[in-house]
Design a protein around this motif. Structure first.
Motif, mmCIF file in Angstrom:
data_model
loop_
_atom_site.group_PDB
_atom_site.id
_atom_site.type_symbol
_atom_site.label_atom_id
_atom_site.label_comp_id
_atom_site.label_asym_id
_atom_site.label_seq_id
_atom_site.Cartn_x
_atom_site.Cartn_y
_atom_site.Cartn_z
ATOM 1 N N ASP A 75 34.392 43.581 48.635
ATOM 2 C CA ASP A 75 34.367 42.982 47.310
ATOM 3 C C ASP A 75 34.416 41.464 47.465
ATOM 4 O O ASP A 75 34.653 40.942 48.553
ATOM 5 N N THR A 76 34.217 40.743 46.370
ATOM 6 C CA THR A 76 34.269 39.288 46.430
ATOM 7 C C THR A 76 35.694 38.796 46.177
ATOM 8 O O THR A 76 36.574 39.546 45.759
ATOM 9 N N LEU A 77 35.918 37.516 46.422
ATOM 10 C CA LEU A 77 37.152 36.835 46.040
ATOM 11 C C LEU A 77 36.846 35.843 44.916
ATOM 12 O O LEU A 77 37.384 34.743 44.858
ATOM 13 N N ASN A 78 35.964 36.282 44.050
ATOM 14 C CA ASN A 78 35.564 35.521 42.872
ATOM 15 C C ASN A 78 36.062 36.292 41.657
ATOM 16 O O ASN A 78 35.640 37.425 41.426
ATOM 17 N N PRO A 79 36.984 35.738 40.859
ATOM 18 C CA PRO A 79 37.566 36.507 39.755
ATOM 19 C C PRO A 79 36.559 36.910 38.683
ATOM 20 O O PRO A 79 36.835 37.806 37.885
ATOM 21 N N PHE A 80 35.390 36.266 38.663
ATOM 22 C CA PHE A 80 34.378 36.591 37.670
ATOM 23 C C PHE A 80 33.423 37.692 38.131
ATOM 24 O O PHE A 80 32.632 38.195 37.340
ATOM 25 N N THR A 81 33.492 38.066 39.408
ATOM 26 C CA THR A 81 32.601 39.113 39.903
ATOM 27 C C THR A 81 33.328 40.253 40.602
ATOM 28 O O THR A 81 32.769 41.334 40.751
ATOM 29 N N LYS B 263 33.831 36.011 29.999
ATOM 30 C CA LYS B 263 33.327 36.899 28.947
ATOM 31 C C LYS B 263 32.259 37.853 29.478
ATOM 32 O O LYS B 263 32.052 38.931 28.917
ATOM 33 N N LEU B 264 31.620 37.490 30.582
ATOM 34 C CA LEU B 264 30.587 38.335 31.179
ATOM 35 C C LEU B 264 31.071 39.078 32.418
ATOM 36 O O LEU B 264 30.299 39.777 33.061
ATOM 37 N N SER B 265 32.354 38.925 32.765
ATOM 38 C CA SER B 265 32.861 39.466 34.028
ATOM 39 C C SER B 265 33.355 40.899 33.885
ATOM 40 O O SER B 265 33.762 41.329 32.801
ATOM 41 N N ALA C 206 35.682 41.051 30.481
ATOM 42 C CA ALA C 206 34.731 41.197 29.377
ATOM 43 C C ALA C 206 35.299 42.035 28.236
ATOM 44 O O ALA C 206 35.109 41.700 27.054
ATOM 45 N N THR C 207 36.001 43.122 28.549
ATOM 46 C CA THR C 207 36.499 44.009 27.503
ATOM 47 C C THR C 207 37.509 43.308 26.613
ATOM 48 O O THR C 207 37.450 43.389 25.383
ATOM 49 N N ARG C 208 38.472 42.608 27.213
ATOM 50 C CA ARG C 208 39.499 41.957 26.401
ATOM 51 C C ARG C 208 38.959 40.764 25.614
ATOM 52 O O ARG C 208 39.558 40.340 24.628
ATOM 53 N N LEU C 209 37.811 40.223 26.060
ATOM 54 C CA LEU C 209 37.221 39.080 25.363
ATOM 55 C C LEU C 209 36.060 39.488 24.453
ATOM 56 O O LEU C 209 35.362 38.624 23.914
ATOM 57 N N ALA C 210 35.864 40.789 24.265
ATOM 58 C CA ALA C 210 34.727 41.267 23.470
ATOM 59 C C ALA C 210 34.791 40.782 22.031
ATOM 60 O O ALA C 210 33.754 40.569 21.386
ATOM 61 N N ASN C 211 35.999 40.594 21.501
ATOM 62 C CA ASN C 211 36.153 40.134 20.115
ATOM 63 C C ASN C 211 36.078 38.613 19.992
ATOM 64 O O ASN C 211 36.098 38.077 18.892
ATOM 65 N N PRO D 57 45.708 39.771 15.132
ATOM 66 C CA PRO D 57 46.978 39.048 15.144
ATOM 67 C C PRO D 57 47.580 38.871 16.536
ATOM 68 O O PRO D 57 48.505 38.083 16.712
ATOM 69 N N TYR D 58 47.051 39.604 17.528
ATOM 70 C CA TYR D 58 47.608 39.540 18.882
ATOM 71 C C TYR D 58 46.599 38.960 19.889
ATOM 72 O O TYR D 58 46.690 39.222 21.083
ATOM 73 N N ALA D 59 45.665 38.176 19.400
ATOM 74 C CA ALA D 59 44.562 37.682 20.232
ATOM 75 C C ALA D 59 45.016 36.791 21.383
ATOM 76 O O ALA D 59 44.339 36.712 22.415
ATOM 77 N N LEU D 60 46.157 36.099 21.244
ATOM 78 C CA LEU D 60 46.618 35.216 22.321
ATOM 79 C C LEU D 60 46.825 35.984 23.630
ATOM 80 O O LEU D 60 46.672 35.416 24.718
ATOM 81 N N SER D 61 47.139 37.272 23.529
ATOM 82 C CA SER D 61 47.376 38.083 24.731
ATOM 83 C C SER D 61 46.120 38.285 25.563
ATOM 84 O O SER D 61 46.209 38.708 26.714
ATOM 85 N N CYS D 62 44.960 38.007 24.985
ATOM 86 C CA CYS D 62 43.704 38.185 25.715
ATOM 87 C C CYS D 62 43.300 36.926 26.481
ATOM 88 O O CYS D 62 42.305 36.941 27.213
ATOM 89 N N LEU D 63 44.060 35.849 26.337
ATOM 90 C CA LEU D 63 43.678 34.577 26.948
ATOM 91 C C LEU D 63 44.345 34.372 28.299
ATOM 92 O O LEU D 63 44.822 33.275 28.622
ATOM 93 N N ASP D 64 44.368 35.429 29.113
ATOM 94 C CA ASP D 64 44.920 35.319 30.470
ATOM 95 C C ASP D 64 43.821 35.239 31.520
ATOM 96 O O ASP D 64 44.086 35.367 32.714
ATOM 97 N N PHE D 65 42.575 35.008 31.085
ATOM 98 C CA PHE D 65 41.472 34.898 32.051
ATOM 99 C C PHE D 65 41.657 33.633 32.910
ATOM 100 O O PHE D 65 42.282 32.660 32.473
#
Length: 488
Positions: A52-58, A127-129, A133-138, A159-167
């Motif tokens: 696997d890669t060591l790239n968090p987006f892939t 958002k494309l990773s 991608a799933t948590r950022l779909a909205n 109301p809980y969108a801040l929890s998705c900003l851990d990318f």
């Protein structure tokens, strides 16, 4: 005497190299010397998948994704109660389909400041990773960014969108292995070897283990083997295959956000009555399912939300097994539940779920149901769900950190047989729009019961006998307390 001394030296060397070390047993004395000094110098060996890669987006393997949490920070981190904690963000605010985040004064590992353009570029990659991608779909887009403010546009209220900003936030959003981040450790290279060294500029981070060596292994199975033979020191196993085997290491349980449930086919004539569904809910012995079927590697769920979620703290949500009440509810409907056989589908390749299905089948039998338990391979199960010829099935969904139920009850990707036009779906839409309280939704859900919550699964975290620390790992970061880790 010389023979005795030589024998003692050989024994001493064999004992020394049993500690955490690199790949060895190749007859190279220099390699053995390096392995011994690894422990004495406080170098932690962690495995990563070299396929696997060591790239968090892939990257997609659990081992690599968890490792990269050490290198990259997000706007927020998620604690053990799934609460968003400001990291690179200084503060955040949720408005009308917007999330406004103020960036703090943070620097990358090379000393350059983190900017809003780095956040925007990283968001667009994430958002494309596969991992994010799933948590950022909205999240539709970055609507504006200026100074130290970033405004995200949402497709719908959350109301809980801040929890998705851990990318991960990466300098320039670079799409490369081990690109520049601002996490707890900074990548260093020595020939073909990869090291992570403690980021001394990160405020409040003073670990005993200042150096980590990344050890390449073939796959997830090899990672477990490398821990057992002492080549690496730590392993995370999400137990996704439904089995657990004891290994020669210390192991602790760690809750994860994988929701296991019993779902009803909304077109089933018997289970179209919500009183029948309520009866099934009361007949299920969740304690037996968790302790026996899942061998203790799960936590009982009485709602569709994770029981560890901070939003549910101090709320009384227990539903006790009550077969007498269940029988009364069935009697009220005047339904002849034995008039036809009901079909329960389960993945035969997952031992945890298979045993849970057998428990449920027996418990329904005590109420008078005639259950046909169909044990199918994962591929055949998906085909059967698409065909719709069933009454019940055991499902599992990994929820995003904001506990989004859209995939299940609003016609999303996991809603096999589950109606998106129900009392539960209407109330959930009100919840995420901010028009009702969470207990209003839970009470409506417990009346309607399009699905029956069973449990949330655990993962297993293992570490060698040479290590010590609190090991208070959490789903958002298995290395959350790495600053407490050390060698004995």
């Amino acid at each position: 005497m010389r023979k005795i001394i030589a024998l003692l030296l050989v024994i001493a060397m064999l004992v020394s190299v049993s500690a955490c070390s690199d790949e060895r047993n190749n007859g190279d004395d220099n390699e053995i010397t390096t392995n011994v000094s690894t422990v004495s110098e406080g170098i932690l060996n962690l495995a990563y998948s070299k396929i696997d890669t060591l790239n968090p987006f892939t990257c997609s393997t659990a081992a690599n994704l968890q490792l990269l949490r050490l290198v990259y920070d997000g706007l927020y981190s998620i604690d053990k109660n799934y609460k968003p904690v400001p990291n690179i963000a200084e503060s955040g605010e949720i408005g009308d389909k917007t999330v406004t985040v103020k960036i703090g004064n943070r620097k990358f590992g090379d000393g350059t400041p983190v900017s809003v353009t780095d956040v925007k570029a990283s968001f667009e990659k994430a958002k494309l990773s596969p991992a994010y991608a799933t948590r950022l779909a909205n999240f539709e887009s970055v609507g504006a960014y200026e100074g130290n403010i970033v405004i995200f546009k949402l497709l719908s209220d959350d109301p809980y969108a801040l929890s998705c900003l851990d990318f991960p936030i990466i300098k320039g959003g670079a799409d490369a292995d081990l690109a520049t981040g601002c996490g707890r450790y900074i990548p260093r290279f020595s020939g073909e070897e990869i090291y992570l060294t403690a980021n001394t500029s990160k405020s409040g981070f003073t670990p005993a283990l200042k150096t980590i060596r990344l050890v390449p292994v073939r796959d997830e199975n090899a990672i477990i083997s490398s821990l057992e033979v002492g080549n690496t020191c730590f392993n995370y196993n999400d137990l996704a295959d439904g089995s657990y085997s004891r290994i020669n290491a210390h192991t602790v349980e760690m809750g994860i956000n994988n929701f296991v449930y019993l779902a009803f086919n909304s077109s089933s004539d018997i289970f179209s009555d919500k009183l029948i569904r309520q009866a099934v809910n009361l007949a299920i012995d969740r304690d037996s399912i968790v302790t026996t079927a899942f061998q203790g590697h799960a936590r009982i769920a009485y709602t569709p939300f994770n029981p560890d979620w901070y939003i549910l703290a101090s709320k009384d949500l227990v539903i006790s097994k009550n077969t007498e009440k269940a029988a009364e509810l069935i009697s009220q409907t005047q339904t002849d539940i034995a008039s036809r056989e009901v079909t329960l589908l389960v993945n035969s390749e997952n031992r945890f779920k298979l045993e849970a299905a057998e428990f449920i089948s027996n418990q329904l039998g005590t109420l008078g149901f005639r259950v046909n338990l169909r044990k199918l391979s994962a591929e055949s199960l998906t085909a059967a769900l698409n065909e719709g010829s069933y009454d019940l099935y055991i499902g599992e969904l990994k929820l995003t950190p904001n506990m989004d139920l859209t995939p299940l009850i609003l016609g999303g990707s996991a809603a096999y047989g589950i109606s998106n036009v129900s009392e539960s779906s209407s109330r959930y839409a009100q919840l995420i729009a901010g028009n009702c309280e969470i207990m209003d939704f839970i009470n409506t859900f417990n009346e309607d019961l399009p699905i029956i919550p069973l449990c949330y699964r655990n993962a297993a975290v293992s570490y060698t006998n040479s290590m010590q620390g609190s090991f208070a790992c959490c789903d958002g970061d298995v290395f959350a307390d790495i600053n407490t880790w050390s060698f004995k």
